[in-house]
Structures are given as structure tokens and as C-alpha cells.
Design a protein around this motif. Structure first.
Motif, PDB file in Angstrom:
ATOM      1  N   ASP A 120      54.457  44.303  38.079  1.00 32.23           N
ATOM      2  CA  ASP A 120      53.236  43.567  38.412  1.00 32.23           C
ATOM      3  C   ASP A 120      52.031  44.021  37.605  1.00 32.23           C
ATOM      4  OD1 ASP A 120      52.745  46.012  39.603  1.00 32.23           O
ATOM      5  OD2 ASP A 120      52.101  45.172  41.529  1.00 32.23           O
ATOM      6  N   ILE A 148      49.161  43.883  35.001  1.00 33.15           N
ATOM      7  CA  ILE A 148      48.377  42.745  34.494  1.00 33.15           C
ATOM      8  C   ILE A 148      48.053  42.982  33.022  1.00 33.15           C
ATOM      9  CG2 ILE A 148      46.209  41.470  34.732  1.00 33.15           C
ATOM     10  CD1 ILE A 148      46.231  42.284  37.713  1.00 33.15           C
ATOM     11  N   ASP A 152      47.988  36.190  40.013  1.00 35.00           N
ATOM     12  CA  ASP A 152      47.318  37.233  39.227  1.00 35.00           C
ATOM     13  C   ASP A 152      46.793  36.721  37.882  1.00 35.00           C
ATOM     14  OD1 ASP A 152      47.666  39.400  41.048  1.00 35.00           O
ATOM     15  OD2 ASP A 152      49.761  39.555  40.442  1.00 35.00           O
ATOM     16  N   VAL A 209      39.792  40.438  35.874  1.00 39.70           N
ATOM     17  CA  VAL A 209      40.529  41.207  36.874  1.00 39.70           C
ATOM     18  C   VAL A 209      39.540  41.721  37.913  1.00 39.70           C
ATOM     19  CG1 VAL A 209      42.036  43.184  37.279  1.00 39.70           C
ATOM     20  CG2 VAL A 209      42.201  41.917  35.116  1.00 39.70           C
ATOM     21  N   LYS A 219      42.201  44.731  41.864  1.00 40.97           N
ATOM     22  CA  LYS A 219      43.388  44.689  41.015  1.00 40.97           C
ATOM     23  C   LYS A 219      43.231  45.514  39.738  1.00 40.97           C
ATOM     24  CE  LYS A 219      44.826  40.048  42.523  1.00 40.97           C
ATOM     25  NZ  LYS A 219      45.203  38.673  42.084  1.00 40.97           N
ATOM     26  N   ARG A 277      45.828  47.802  38.201  1.00 36.23           N
ATOM     27  CA  ARG A 277      47.065  47.226  37.649  1.00 36.23           C
ATOM     28  C   ARG A 277      46.895  46.699  36.228  1.00 36.23           C
ATOM     29  NH1 ARG A 277      47.926  42.747  41.681  1.00 36.23           N
ATOM     30  NH2 ARG A 277      49.483  42.104  40.157  1.00 36.23           N
ATOM     31  N   SER A 328      47.254  37.868  32.904  1.00 40.42           N
ATOM     32  CA  SER A 328      48.373  37.393  33.707  1.00 40.42           C
ATOM     33  C   SER A 328      49.406  38.503  33.840  1.00 40.42           C
ATOM     34  CB  SER A 328      49.003  36.142  33.069  1.00 40.42           C
ATOM     35  OG  SER A 328      49.926  35.514  33.939  1.00 40.42           O
ATOM     36  N   THR A 329      50.447  38.224  34.584  1.00 37.47           N
ATOM     37  CA  THR A 329      51.597  39.113  34.702  1.00 37.47           C
ATOM     38  C   THR A 329      52.834  38.416  34.155  1.00 37.47           C
ATOM     39  OG1 THR A 329      52.185  38.285  36.897  1.00 37.47           O
ATOM     40  CG2 THR A 329      50.655  40.171  36.809  1.00 37.47           C
ATOM     41  N   ASP A 333      53.974  35.827  36.796  1.00 37.13           N
ATOM     42  CA  ASP A 333      53.121  34.646  36.827  1.00 37.13           C
ATOM     43  C   ASP A 333      53.431  33.728  35.644  1.00 37.13           C
ATOM     44  OD1 ASP A 333      51.748  35.280  39.125  1.00 37.13           O
ATOM     45  OD2 ASP A 333      49.763  35.271  38.199  1.00 37.13           O
TER      46      ASP A 333
END
Length: 428
Positions: A95, A97, A253, A258, A262, A265, A300-301, A304
Motif C-alpha cells: 500500500d 503511495i 489512495d 497525500v 497517509k 505511506r 497512487s498505489t 489502485d
């Protein structure tokens, strides 16, 4: 501990009642995991992707990476190696980012094409029909005095088809050299503190670099598409993306920044020095920008972006949400370039590739850069090394996430991982 029969029965009934709910949630997730063999992939073959990334980390070419492969609608490989932040010794995770930079472009293109599906425009409409600042744009014909090019009239108004295929006559300001490129730099076209409206006003005062339709030149065209979306929607670009793409697809995400909760991450960003060392770079993605860049502004991840890819692979639908018509998705990965077009900037000069609507397309694999099974793949990547490739022929896609700004390892990771994916297809 003793339980009464009534309490035990109540607990069992609760489980029975909850099971359908849990099953429904799993089904709505839309991307279940499967053993590689169940989707026609070699487990040993996919393991080579991990080995590649780990070797690149061990040899100092990357700090960390996340890779994901899905086939027939199921994730067969999802792995993270190395560090999310080297100095903090924070491990990379599923997860994490990432700044996806130019992988924002296909997302912006899909947003624009949702309005195409609604009949709001045709691809042959002039851009100036919706953006008056582009009416009557002239074209640089030669260098002129005091940094101002000699201009001529455009032989036609830039069309939306040319805008979405980087053939409209725009540039970026740094992928080629010309007086127009210098004017872009002086105007600070992509200033993070400005707006999309500010950008088009600036562009309306600068001539096109070349005649519309005459050449493919990587450009600010997708940022202009973001503004066009705002015009068509009558609301900010980020709201349109959230309403039409992120929320329906469950891309929780993905955004232009961000938020504080979050921030832990977000992967650190690195650049490669001439000596090959990876050194940290400052981040601009922890505060919301004014400039909502359709060309490179999203984070993004891997998961996602996998949802976005699966939606396209499904012909515009994912987990019950219809984003685009199937024929519109097909149009986006169909060549939009005129025959014998010139290529000024090198980003799509991969042998055997052409260009659709915000996607490069593998038309004739050269066997070196693209594997023979890559035919039909549509793809793009970001300047910090993120990449994806969607292949409707093989019903497969790959997403890769690293944060290596402009480094040599970026291209190596992308090209080699996609080759390993195709070599892992076991049912050809």
C-alpha cells in the motif's frame, strides 16, 4: 469457558448472516488473488520479476519496488522489495503511495472520454470550440530576433484528436530545443501555484511549435485536456476525477496530494547522480497544489492503478461500475497518428509502437524492446519510474512502482519486467 446454547446459536446465526455480506464485499473488490497456474502463468516465471527487482535493489539501482500482475481478472503476482524510505529504514509495502507523474495522462484521457461517450464533443472538433484562447493560434516557422519566432498562420485549427495524440503542435519546453520551448520555460507554463486556466491563457499567447498534425511531440497536451474536462464539466478537474473514476473504481489512495494521515505511506523520491548514486529529492506532494496537472500530478498505489487497468481490460467496466463504453476503450488504444508523421521528441520512438488516445500501442513488436507476445499492448510510464502495460490479446496487465527520478534503472525495470511477464505466459 461455558457458553449457553442460546448464545452459541446466536453466534452461529451471526456468522451465517455475515457470510453473504463478506462474499459480496469480496466480489465487489473485483480483483481476487489466484495462483499463477490458475490463470495460465508460470509461478517460477513470475518469481523472476521479484528476483530482478531484488537484484536491482541489491546493486543500488533502485531503493525499492512494488510489482503487480493480473490475468483473467485475478492478481497472480503482487510483491514489494526493498525500502519505501532508505534513510528511515522503512520497508516497501503493497500500500505504499507513489508519485506516478505521466501515468496520470491515461487517467485524464479516460476522464475526458467519459464526456465523449455523452456526446459532448467529437474528436474532429477544434479545441478552440471549447477553449477560446486557442482560436487563431499561429505557428513558429523559424527563429526570429530577440527570442521571438517568425510565425505563420496554422493550416488548420488544432483538433481534439490531435490534442489527445500529442500531434497538436504543443511542446513541453524541455524535450526539444526551439524558441517556442524557451518561451514555455519563461512563461513557467506548469507552475504548481498557478491554475489550469492560467496555463491556457499563457499558451494562447505563445505560437505552436509546429503545424497541427505534422509531428508527434510529447507535450502539455494532457494538461490542456484537464482544463478541457473542467470546461465540459463546469467544475474542478479533481472533482471530476473523483466522481467519474476514483470513487466508482475504489481508487481510495489516488489524488493530487497525500493528506497528513497517509504521509507515512508516501515513498521517498530519489534521483540518480552521474556517478550512479541514488540521492533523495524533496517532495511536493504533501500539500494540495493549485495546478491540477492532468499530465503528471497524481499519486497512487499499485492496487489502485491495477483497478484502473482492469477497468480498461474489461472494456470500461469494473466491479459493477461502467466508466467508458467498450468501443471507446477500443478507440483509445487504436492508432490515431497520420501516416508518415514525424517524431520530434523521443518518448514514443520505441520500435514498432504507435500512439492512440493517451496511450502508446505496441503494433509490431521488435523482439528486443517488446516481447513478441506484447502485440496489442497499450502502455505508458512516469518519469520517476512507474509503469504499466495492458494487453487485451493476452488478457493480462502489469503495474510497476518505483521512485527513481529519471534514473537509468527506470527503463531497465520497465522493459525487463514486461519481458519476464510475457515469458511467464504458460498457455500460449
Amino acid at each position: 469457558m461455558n457458553h449457553s446454547p442460546i448464545r452459541t446459536l446466536a453466534a452461529l446465526l451471526a456468522v451465517v448472516v455475515l457470510l453473504p455480506v463478506c462474499a459480496a464485499e469480496a466480489q465487489e473488490d473485483g480483483l481476487a488473488r489466484a495462483a499463477p497456474a490458475d490463470v495460465g502463468l508460470s509461478e517460477a516465471g513470475l518469481a523472476k520479476i521479484d528476483a530482478l527487482m531484488q537484484t536491482m535493489v541489491d546493486e543500488g539501482e533502485l531503493v525499492g519496488a512494488v510489482t503487480l500482475v493480473a490475468r483473467h481478472g485475478k492478481i497472480a503476482h503482487f510483491s514489494s522489495v526493498g525500502k519505501q524510505d532508505r534513510d528511515q529504514d522503512a520497508p516497501m509495502s503493497e500500500d505504499t503511495i507513489f508519485r506516478i507523474y505521466s501515468m496520470t495522462k491515461p487517467v485524464a484521457g479516460v476522464a475526458l472520454m467519459t464526456f465523449y461517450d455523452e456526446g459532448a464533443f467529437t474528436l474532429d472538433d477544434p479545441v478552440a470550440k471549447f477553449i477560446p484562447e486557442f482560436k487563431g493560434l499561429q505557428v513558429a516557422a523559424d527563429d526570429g530576433p530577440e527570442g521571438q519566432p517568425v510565425v505563420v498562420d496554422a493550416d488548420h485549427e488544432m483538433t481534439i484528436r490531435e490534442l489527445v495524440s500529442h500531434t497538436g503542435g504543443l511542446t513541453y519546453g524541455f524535450f526539444s530545443r526551439s524558441q517556442v520551448d524557451t518561451l514555455y520555460q519563461q512563461a513557467d507554463i506548469l507552475n504548481r501555484d498557478s491554475t489550469l486556466k492560467d496555463m491556457v491563457v499563457k499558451l494562447g499567447a505563445i505560437p505552436l511549435r509546429q503545424q497541427p498534425g505534422s509531428a508527434w511531440h510529447y507535450s502539455v497536451a494532457v494538461d490542456v485536456q484537464g482544463y478541457l474536462v473542467e470546461v465540459l464539466a463546469g467544475k474542478p478537474f479533481d472533482e471530476v476525477l473523483r466522481e467519474r473514476i476514483f470513487e466508482p473504481l475504489g481508487m481510495v489512495d489516488t489524488a493530487f496530494w497525500v493528506p497528513p494521515e497517509k504521509a507515512g505511506r508516501l515513498a521517498s523520491l530519489y534521483r540518480q547522480t552521474p556517478a550512479g548514486e541514488l540521492v533523495p529529492m524533496p517532495s511536493e506532494y504533501l500539500t494540495k497544489p493549485n495546478f491540477l496537472s492532468g499530465g503528471g500530478g497524481l499519486v497512487s498505489t499499485a492496487l489502485d492503478y491495477a483497478r484502473f487497468c482492469q477497468m480498461l481490460l474489461n472494456g470500461g467496466e469494473f466491479a459493477g461500475a461502467r466508466i467508458l463504453k467498450p468501443e471507446t476503450v477500443a478507440l483509445m488504444h487504436t492508432n490515431q497518428l497520420p501516416d508518415h508523421i514525424a517524431f520530434i521528441s523521443p518518448r514514443v520512438a520505441t520500435p514498432g509502437n504507435t500512439f492512440g488516445i493517451d496511450f502508446s500501442i505496441v503494433e509490431e513488436p521488435d523482439g528486443t524492446t517488446d516481447h513478441a507476445l506484447a502485440k496489442g499492448e497499450y502502455w505508458w510510464y512516469g518519469i520517476a519510474g512507474t509503469w504499466f502495460g495492458i494487453n487485451p490479446v493476452q488478457d493480462v496487465f502489469i503495474v510497476g512502482m518505483i521512485q527513481n527520478f529519471g534514473g537509468l534503472g527506470s527503463g531497465k525495470a520497465r522493459v525487463a519486467s514486461k519481458r519476464l511477464l510475457y515469458e511467464a505466459i504458460a498457455d500460449e
